[in-house]
Design a protein around this motif. Structure first.
Motif, PDB file in Angstrom:
ATOM      1  N   GLU A  57      25.384  92.459 105.435  1.00  0.00           N
ATOM      2  CA  GLU A  57      24.975  91.077 105.155  1.00  0.00           C
ATOM      3  C   GLU A  57      23.566  91.044 104.554  1.00  0.00           C
ATOM      4  OE1 GLU A  57      26.622  88.277 105.196  1.00  0.00           O
ATOM      5  OE2 GLU A  57      24.844  87.072 104.673  1.00  0.00           O
ATOM      6  N   VAL A  58      22.654  91.817 105.136  1.00  0.00           N
ATOM      7  CA  VAL A  58      21.286  91.859 104.595  1.00  0.00           C
ATOM      8  C   VAL A  58      21.304  92.413 103.169  1.00  0.00           C
ATOM      9  CG1 VAL A  58      18.971  92.822 104.870  1.00  0.00           C
ATOM     10  CG2 VAL A  58      20.255  92.095 106.888  1.00  0.00           C
ATOM     11  N   ILE A  59      22.091  93.462 102.942  1.00  0.00           N
ATOM     12  CA  ILE A  59      22.185  94.053 101.602  1.00  0.00           C
ATOM     13  C   ILE A  59      22.687  93.002 100.606  1.00  0.00           C
ATOM     14  CG2 ILE A  59      23.438  95.762 100.198  1.00  0.00           C
ATOM     15  CD1 ILE A  59      23.385  97.595 102.762  1.00  0.00           C
ATOM     16  N   LEU A  60      23.721  92.253 101.009  1.00  0.00           N
ATOM     17  CA  LEU A  60      24.275  91.234 100.104  1.00  0.00           C
ATOM     18  C   LEU A  60      23.245  90.141  99.805  1.00  0.00           C
ATOM     19  CD1 LEU A  60      27.928  90.827 101.454  1.00  0.00           C
ATOM     20  CD2 LEU A  60      27.179  92.047  99.391  1.00  0.00           C
ATOM     21  N   ARG A  61      22.463  89.768 100.819  1.00  0.00           N
ATOM     22  CA  ARG A  61      21.460  88.719 100.604  1.00  0.00           C
ATOM     23  C   ARG A  61      20.387  89.162  99.620  1.00  0.00           C
ATOM     24  NH1 ARG A  61      20.611  86.604 106.905  1.00  0.00           N
ATOM     25  NH2 ARG A  61      22.775  85.918 107.173  1.00  0.00           N
ATOM     26  N   GLU A  62      20.153  90.476  99.555  1.00  0.00           N
ATOM     27  CA  GLU A  62      19.140  91.015  98.640  1.00  0.00           C
ATOM     28  C   GLU A  62      19.682  91.240  97.230  1.00  0.00           C
ATOM     29  OE1 GLU A  62      15.833  91.768  99.306  1.00  0.00           O
ATOM     30  OE2 GLU A  62      16.230  90.616 101.123  1.00  0.00           O
ATOM     31  N   SER A  63      20.999  91.070  97.066  1.00  0.00           N
ATOM     32  CA  SER A  63      21.647  91.493  95.820  1.00  0.00           C
ATOM     33  C   SER A  63      22.021  90.324  94.929  1.00  0.00           C
ATOM     34  CB  SER A  63      22.942  92.266  96.144  1.00  0.00           C
ATOM     35  OG  SER A  63      22.659  93.381  96.951  1.00  0.00           O
ATOM     36  N   LYS A  64      21.984  90.579  93.609  1.00  0.00           N
ATOM     37  CA  LYS A  64      22.601  89.599  92.714  1.00  0.00           C
ATOM     38  C   LYS A  64      23.905  90.108  92.132  1.00  0.00           C
ATOM     39  CE  LYS A  64      19.668  90.457  88.638  1.00  0.00           C
ATOM     40  NZ  LYS A  64      18.533  89.924  87.894  1.00  0.00           N
ATOM     41  N   SER A  65      24.179  91.417  92.283  1.00  0.00           N
ATOM     42  CA  SER A  65      25.515  91.908  91.936  1.00  0.00           C
ATOM     43  C   SER A  65      25.756  93.233  92.641  1.00  0.00           C
ATOM     44  CB  SER A  65      25.666  92.080  90.421  1.00  0.00           C
ATOM     45  OG  SER A  65      24.975  93.214  89.970  1.00  0.00           O
ATOM     46  N   ILE A  66      27.036  93.565  92.767  1.00  0.00           N
ATOM     47  CA  ILE A  66      27.404  94.872  93.316  1.00  0.00           C
ATOM     48  C   ILE A  66      27.887  95.731  92.157  1.00  0.00           C
ATOM     49  CG2 ILE A  66      29.018  96.112  94.810  1.00  0.00           C
ATOM     50  CD1 ILE A  66      28.985  93.728  96.676  1.00  0.00           C
ATOM     51  N   VAL A  67      27.307  96.908  92.025  1.00  0.00           N
ATOM     52  CA  VAL A  67      27.685  97.800  90.928  1.00  0.00           C
ATOM     53  C   VAL A  67      28.919  98.608  91.300  1.00  0.00           C
ATOM     54  CG1 VAL A  67      26.915  99.760  89.524  1.00  0.00           C
ATOM     55  CG2 VAL A  67      25.302  97.932  90.107  1.00  0.00           C
ATOM     56  N   ARG A  68      28.924  99.145  92.502  1.00  0.00           N
ATOM     57  CA  ARG A  68      30.033  99.993  92.926  1.00  0.00           C
ATOM     58  C   ARG A  68      30.018 100.153  94.439  1.00  0.00           C
ATOM     59  NH1 ARG A  68      32.039 103.856  89.277  1.00  0.00           N
ATOM     60  NH2 ARG A  68      30.867 102.556  87.827  1.00  0.00           N
ATOM     61  N   ILE A  69      31.198 100.214  95.011  1.00  0.00           N
ATOM     62  CA  ILE A  69      31.325 100.566  96.423  1.00  0.00           C
ATOM     63  C   ILE A  69      32.250 101.759  96.513  1.00  0.00           C
ATOM     64  CG2 ILE A  69      32.162  99.814  98.682  1.00  0.00           C
ATOM     65  CD1 ILE A  69      31.421  96.982  97.938  1.00  0.00           C
ATOM     66  N   GLY A  70      31.820 102.799  97.214  1.00  0.00           N
ATOM     67  CA  GLY A  70      32.685 103.964  97.336  1.00  0.00           C
ATOM     68  C   GLY A  70      32.029 105.036  98.177  1.00  0.00           C
ATOM     69  N   GLY A  71      32.876 105.833  98.826  1.00  0.00           N
ATOM     70  CA  GLY A  71      32.344 106.941  99.622  1.00  0.00           C
ATOM     71  C   GLY A  71      31.374 106.490 100.695  1.00  0.00           C
ATOM     72  N   GLY A  72      31.554 105.274 101.171  1.00  0.00           N
ATOM     73  CA  GLY A  72      30.650 104.784 102.219  1.00  0.00           C
ATOM     74  C   GLY A  72      29.339 104.242 101.692  1.00  0.00           C
ATOM     75  N   HIS A  73      29.194 104.168 100.371  1.00  0.00           N
ATOM     76  CA  HIS A  73      27.938 103.702  99.779  1.00  0.00           C
ATOM     77  C   HIS A  73      28.113 102.371  99.047  1.00  0.00           C
ATOM     78  CE1 HIS A  73      26.147 107.538 100.701  1.00  0.00           C
ATOM     79  NE2 HIS A  73      27.157 108.156 100.113  1.00  0.00           N
ATOM     80  N   ILE A  74      27.025 101.590  99.057  1.00  0.00           N
ATOM     81  CA  ILE A  74      26.982 100.359  98.270  1.00  0.00           C
ATOM     82  C   ILE A  74      25.868 100.515  97.245  1.00  0.00           C
ATOM     83  CG2 ILE A  74      26.592  97.863  98.294  1.00  0.00           C
ATOM     84  CD1 ILE A  74      27.397  97.933 101.301  1.00  0.00           C
ATOM     85  N   ILE A  75      26.222 100.476  95.965  1.00  0.00           N
ATOM     86  CA  ILE A  75      25.215 100.467  94.903  1.00  0.00           C
ATOM     87  C   ILE A  75      25.122  99.024  94.419  1.00  0.00           C
ATOM     88  CG2 ILE A  75      24.442 101.457  92.724  1.00  0.00           C
ATOM     89  CD1 ILE A  75      24.941 103.591  94.864  1.00  0.00           C
ATOM     90  N   ALA A  76      23.941  98.439  94.529  1.00  0.00           N
ATOM     91  CA  ALA A  76      23.798  97.016  94.208  1.00  0.00           C
ATOM     92  C   ALA A  76      22.623  96.791  93.274  1.00  0.00           C
ATOM     93  CB  ALA A  76      23.598  96.212  95.495  1.00  0.00           C
ATOM     94  N   GLU A  77      22.696  95.669  92.577  1.00  0.00           N
ATOM     95  CA  GLU A  77      21.558  95.238  91.766  1.00  0.00           C
ATOM     96  C   GLU A  77      20.770  94.234  92.597  1.00  0.00           C
ATOM     97  OE1 GLU A  77      22.670  93.244  88.185  1.00  0.00           O
ATOM     98  OE2 GLU A  77      20.608  93.243  87.403  1.00  0.00           O
ATOM     99  N   THR A  78      19.497  94.518  92.837  1.00  0.00           N
ATOM    100  CA  THR A  78      18.684  93.618  93.655  1.00  0.00           C
ATOM    101  C   THR A  78      18.320  92.372  92.857  1.00  0.00           C
ATOM    102  OG1 THR A  78      16.505  94.414  92.948  1.00  0.00           O
ATOM    103  CG2 THR A  78      17.601  95.664  94.694  1.00  0.00           C
ATOM    104  N   LYS A  79      17.792  91.395  93.562  1.00  0.00           N
ATOM    105  CA  LYS A  79      17.363  90.174  92.872  1.00  0.00           C
ATOM    106  C   LYS A  79      16.276  90.472  91.852  1.00  0.00           C
ATOM    107  CE  LYS A  79      17.212  87.913  96.891  1.00  0.00           C
ATOM    108  NZ  LYS A  79      17.011  86.852  97.911  1.00  0.00           N
ATOM    109  N   HIS A  80      15.514  91.559  92.059  1.00  0.00           N
ATOM    110  CA  HIS A  80      14.485  91.924  91.074  1.00  0.00           C
ATOM    111  C   HIS A  80      15.092  92.544  89.819  1.00  0.00           C
ATOM    112  CE1 HIS A  80      13.438  93.110  95.259  1.00  0.00           C
ATOM    113  NE2 HIS A  80      12.299  92.483  95.068  1.00  0.00           N
ATOM    114  N   GLY A  81      16.344  93.088  89.950  1.00  0.00           N
ATOM    115  CA  GLY A  81      16.973  93.770  88.819  1.00  0.00           C
ATOM    116  C   GLY A  81      17.060  95.278  88.978  1.00  0.00           C
ATOM    117  N   PHE A  82      16.604  95.810  90.119  1.00  0.00           N
ATOM    118  CA  PHE A  82      16.719  97.255  90.356  1.00  0.00           C
ATOM    119  C   PHE A  82      18.139  97.578  90.799  1.00  0.00           C
ATOM    120  CE2 PHE A  82      12.250  96.268  91.698  1.00  0.00           C
ATOM    121  CZ  PHE A  82      11.634  96.824  90.586  1.00  0.00           C
ATOM    122  N   ILE A  83      18.697  98.654  90.253  1.00  0.00           N
ATOM    123  CA  ILE A  83      20.022  99.092  90.688  1.00  0.00           C
ATOM    124  C   ILE A  83      19.844 100.301  91.586  1.00  0.00           C
ATOM    125  CG2 ILE A  83      22.222 100.068  89.919  1.00  0.00           C
ATOM    126  CD1 ILE A  83      21.940  98.231  87.440  1.00  0.00           C
TER     127      ILE A  83
END
Lengths: 252, 252
Positions: free
Chosen positions: A83-109
């Motif tokens: 939930e915290v990760i989602l609140r910090e994110s503006k998009s999800i790049v990929r989910i897999g292998g137990g990992h979440i790669i997300a784009e933060t609100k700042h634009g960092f992936i």
């Protein structure tokens, strides 16, 4: 011959909400016999910045959304952390292998939108990235100037995994007083050939260099001083210069 | 407090085919008053390695294939240069905006398959990456040991653009004597939290740190000594550990 030094700042206390990081860094640097000098670059890991800004979240106080619960189930992560990760994110790049790669609100992936579980006191506490890392860097820089009278640059760093290559490196997520990219296009090489493509991400290179002392076995070193590197000063520097818009990315 | 030093190696001659890089580095380091010490990490830019190995190609002697001519037309590049790039590649990742992103035979994904036009003497000469950069690193390391008696690590570096972020950084394309990734999974942080994801690409961080002196305005510095960094020794180190297989890549 112009040697560069990477000096760990030891002896900092455990950083907590409201701490004056600029003052603590000046004091620790002076105490260890390496007082801040003009032209130093101070690299600070984001987690102590978030802690000093009170940007720490207790997972027990987070109510996960249904979507967070779904992703938690898929990844095996704590639903409140998701939930915290989602609140910090503006998009999800990929989910897999137990990992979440997300784009933060700042634009960092990056993995987990930069939300850090390590080096945060309290078993259920996590630290997101600072809300405005450039502003955080500017504040620390300003305080260092007020206290020591020295003109320095400040970089807020984070550990990022990256595409194509194994292992994490440290990169800059906030900058103050230093141009993060050194544009050398148009300069000539040793043999007179004009450089056509040469924009060095020096803020990232400085972050990686700092990690060599920050990441050493002796834990509790969240700050490094880089001394002797000639950089281009800038009063309106921003780490946004380091983010490549997706539509301009040839690699992915 | 354990400071790390990044020492530029100045005064090296223009490197040419057959030059004994290990000997030249030892001599230049001694002459400038910083003789090689045990535990030093010697970072060498790939272009002088290629030059010392005779791995330089005169574009006037290259006959471009029809495919190379097609790509040259599309990108506005010299057809002979495109031919050299294709010969170094096992796949093309993307062509656009006048750039070719290719996967080299070694497995590195980078612009122009790493073929360098800058810092190569001769207007029509280009330098591909060394054929086996780990072997090149091992040879230089061995020569430094024979000549100075010192145990060092050697990293061959290259400047790479990268996905998601603007600007280039230096990364390791060949290693000897040093484990390129520091695996810290299972270690505990300051507060007892066990690190689950922490594999630091220290060979890349060291390459980026070295670039701070190599890439400075004073051209003609192709080598840096990093002194004071404690690293994990390895006799069978390989830069292949730094390449992430595409099928395991969550970022792209």
């Amino acid at each position: 011959m112009h040697t560069i030094k990477i000096i760990p700042v030891i002896g900092l206390p455990i950083i907590k909400n409201g701490d004056d990081l600029g003052r603590l860094i000046c004091e620790a640097a002076a105490k260890q016999g390496t007082p801040i000098e003009n032209g130093d670059i101070i690299v600070v890991t984001h987690v102590i910045v978030s802690r000093s800004e009170g940007n720490v979240i207790n997972l027990d106080e987070v109510i996960p959304s249904e979507f967070a619960k779904n992703i938690a189930e898929e990844t095996g992560k704590d639903p409140a952390l998701v939930e915290v990760i989602l609140r910090e994110s503006k998009s999800i790049v990929r989910i897999g292998g137990g990992h979440i790669i997300a784009e933060t609100k700042h634009g960092f992936i990056c993995a987990n939108a930069g939300v850090d579980r390590s080096n945060v006191p309290g078993e259920r506490n996590v630290a997101p990235l600072p809300k405005d890392p450039d502003l955080s860097a500017r504040r620390i820089r300003q305080r260092i100037k007020e206290i020591s009278g020295r003109e320095v640059a400040v970089i807020i760093s984070d550990t990022h995994g990256r595409p194509l290559r194994n292992g994490e490196i440290n990169v800059a997520i906030g900058v103050a007083g230093i141009k993060p990219i050194r544009d050398r296009r148009g300069e000539k090489d040793l043999f007179g050939y004009m450089l056509k493509v040469k924009q060095t991400a020096i803020a990232d290179e400085l972050s990686s260099a700092a990690e060599l002392v920050i990441g050493q076995a002796d834990e509790g070193i969240p700050v490094a001083i880089i001394r002797g590197y000639q950089y281009e000063r800038s009063e309106d520097a921003t780490s946004k210069d380091l983010i490549r818009p997706k539509e301009k990315d040839l690699f992915i």
